[in-house]
Design an enzyme around this catalytic site. Structure first.
Site, PDB file in Angstrom:
ATOM      1  N   GLU A   1     -91.514 -23.966   9.153  1.00 58.60           N
ATOM      2  CA  GLU A   1     -90.284 -23.257   9.538  1.00 58.60           C
ATOM      3  C   GLU A   1     -90.602 -22.428  10.766  1.00 58.60           C
ATOM      4  O   GLU A   1     -91.660 -21.806  10.840  1.00 58.60           O
ATOM      5  CB  GLU A   1     -89.840 -22.364   8.372  1.00 58.60           C
ATOM      6  CG  GLU A   1     -88.686 -21.454   8.733  1.00 58.60           C
ATOM      7  CD  GLU A   1     -88.305 -20.510   7.605  1.00 58.60           C
ATOM      8  OE1 GLU A   1     -88.474 -20.841   6.415  1.00 58.60           O
ATOM      9  OE2 GLU A   1     -87.829 -19.402   7.937  1.00 58.60           O
TER      10      GLU A   1
ATOM     11  N   GLU B   1     -83.991 -13.492  14.484  1.00 57.20           N
ATOM     12  CA  GLU B   1     -83.850 -13.001  13.120  1.00 57.20           C
ATOM     13  C   GLU B   1     -84.100 -11.491  13.088  1.00 57.20           C
ATOM     14  O   GLU B   1     -85.041 -11.011  13.706  1.00 57.20           O
ATOM     15  CB  GLU B   1     -84.876 -13.708  12.216  1.00 57.20           C
ATOM     16  CG  GLU B   1     -84.714 -13.378  10.745  1.00 57.20           C
ATOM     17  CD  GLU B   1     -85.695 -14.134   9.857  1.00 57.20           C
ATOM     18  OE1 GLU B   1     -86.751 -14.549  10.359  1.00 57.20           O
ATOM     19  OE2 GLU B   1     -85.401 -14.289   8.666  1.00 57.20           O
TER      20      GLU B   1
END
Ligand SMILES: *[C@@H]1O[C@H](CO)[C@@H](O)[C@H](O)[C@H]1NC(C)=O
Ligand SMILES: *[C@@H]1O[C@H](CO)[C@@H](O)[C@H](O)[C@H]1NC(C)=O
Ligand SMILES: *[C@@H]1O[C@H](CO)[C@@H](O)[C@H](O)[C@H]1NC(C)=O
Ligand SMILES: *[C@@H]1O[C@H](CO)[C@@H](O)[C@H](O)[C@H]1NC(C)=O
Ligand SMILES: *[C@@H]1O[C@H](CO)[C@@H](O)[C@H](O)[C@H]1NC(C)=O
Length: 360
Positions: free
Chosen positions: A150, A155
């Site tokens: 990932e 974020e």
């Protein structure tokens, strides 16, 4: 390409890192999410949130009919941007509802190594309880998270004013990039998601030097400046993330012939080193855009007590349930997302992972 005219005015970048040798492969555009077709390349995920958020992800038709996804017409460029938001009208009963309605979109295609993801974002969610992300998740049939990796591009949680860029892998991947090669600060270097939980993570500075400009990397200041263009490159030798002003793109990127090895702007993050095999630990990646609320990160009680008690709500869930009006500005606005590949194989088709998308 919505901003070609502006991009053509781009000036040469001022703040420099030594350009890498000119060895990068030739990238060709293999996918573009933009304009009235923006949402066509995505499916909506509407199962319970894998990160324990106080959120109900809705299907694509519900998202469209309730204005959680929409188009924002930009008269100046005669084109539409894509809006991805959270319900800001309903109160939610915290003990009977899964949470506030929101969206988690996952690309229909997957992309192999030799990938350049270019995210032109004008606005991103910020404020108490939010946990927005634009990220890539390994999607290989039969392979559980995190074994196909990932790579998180954008974020943050709550009112944070800096972006976090993070990799999550199976055991056996750690990075040792030279700190002088990127602008951020490495918090953790072991990408193993199973022991450390956090993965390997680099925090961007709140204000980054991008060409001849200073740019906010997240939060209200990021939105006030009109966002920016996040670019992430994944090659066999690592993962690198840059931020550019929309009107100061490297000319090759503006021309859709990106050659990252020629860029002189120092990246925000660089994950590299012989301690990780970037073609084994990361495989076919699916692009995901989601806005989680509370959950494992934003809802962490210690974090909430330390930074969000000022909201007057004792918990994140309580806040999100009671304050729909707080989420009016908790939205993404994208001009486009473009995927470039140096890989001769065409994009793949995403399947359902056994354990989809657990992450921090
Ligand atoms: C580097 O690559 C760019 C774009 O392909 C090209 O224009 C340039 O001439 C190359 N520079 C060198 C020194 O090879
Ligand atoms: C969605 O937005 C349109 C256009 O602004 C509006 O007419 C409609 O009432 C909205 N629907 C909902 C469910 O809010
Ligand atoms: C839900 O919470 C409300 C207010 O806290 C409480 O009055 C009610 O009994 C709860 N309902 C259930 C089913 O737990
Ligand atoms: C990385 O892993 C792949 C697949 O297991 C392997 O073929 C390759 O040789 C490895 N690369 C290095 C540098 O060890
Ligand atoms: C919550 O955050 C604190 C401080 O960052 C951390 O020490 C703790 O492990 C986190 N708790 C959970 C359950 O993740």
């Amino acid at each position: 390409m919505l901003f070609t005219a502006l991009a053509l005015l781009a000036l040469a970048a001022g703040i420099t890192a030594a350009p890498a040798s000119n060895t990068s492969a030739v990238y060709r555009k293999v996918e573009e999410y933009s304009g009235s077709n923006f949402f066509d390349g995505f499916d909506a995920f509407n199962l319970p949130d894998p990160t324990n958020g106080f959120v109900q992800y809705v299907d694509i038709d519900t998202a469209a009919s309730s204005n959680l996804t929409a188009f924002i017409f930009q008269e100046a460029v005669d084109a539409s941007n894509a809006f991805v938001g959270v319900d800001y009208q309903q109160r939610v009963i915290s003990n009977t509802s899964a949470g506030r309605n929101s969206v988690r979109m996952m690309s229909k295609n997957t992309f192999g190594v030799g990938l350049l993801t270019v995210v032109d974002v004008l606005h991103a969610p910020t404020g108490p309880g939010v946990w927005p992300a634009v990220w890539l998740l390994g999607n290989v049939t039969g392979v559980d998270w995190p074994n196909s990796g990932e790579m998180d591009i954008m974020e943050w949680v709550n009112d944070r004013t800096y972006n976090a860029m993070t990799l999550h892998t199976a055991p056996g991947c750690s990075v040792d990039s030279t700190p002088e090669d990127y602008q951020g600060q490495m918090l953790t270097s072991d990408c193993n998601a199973q022991t450390g939980e956090q993965g390997c993570s680099i925090s961007a500075p709140a204000t980054a030097e991008c060409g001849d400009q200073h740019l906010a990397t997240a939060g209200p200041a990021f939105n006030a400046q009109g966002g920016g263009v996040y670019v992430q490159e994944w090659t066999a030798s690592g993962v690198t993330t840059w931020l550019f002003a929309r009107d100061r793109l490297p000319q090759d990127l503006a021309d859709e012939k990106p050659n990252p090895s020629s860029w002189t702007t120092k990246p925000l993050a660089k994950f590299s080193g012989s301690g990780c095999n970037f073609t084994r630990d990361f495989q076919q990646q699916q692009l995901i855009i989601n806005i989680c609320l509370c959950g494992d990160w934003a809802g962490n009680q210690t974090l909430w007590d330390q930074t969000m008690r000022r909201t007057g709500s004792p918990t994140c869930v309580d806040y999100v349930a009671q304050h729909p009006e707080s989420f009016k500005d908790a939205y993404f606005e994208f001009a486009s997302i473009k995927m470039y590949s140096s890989n001769p194989s065409p994009p793949g088709t995403a399947g359902i992972n056994k354990r989809d998308g657990v992450r921090r």
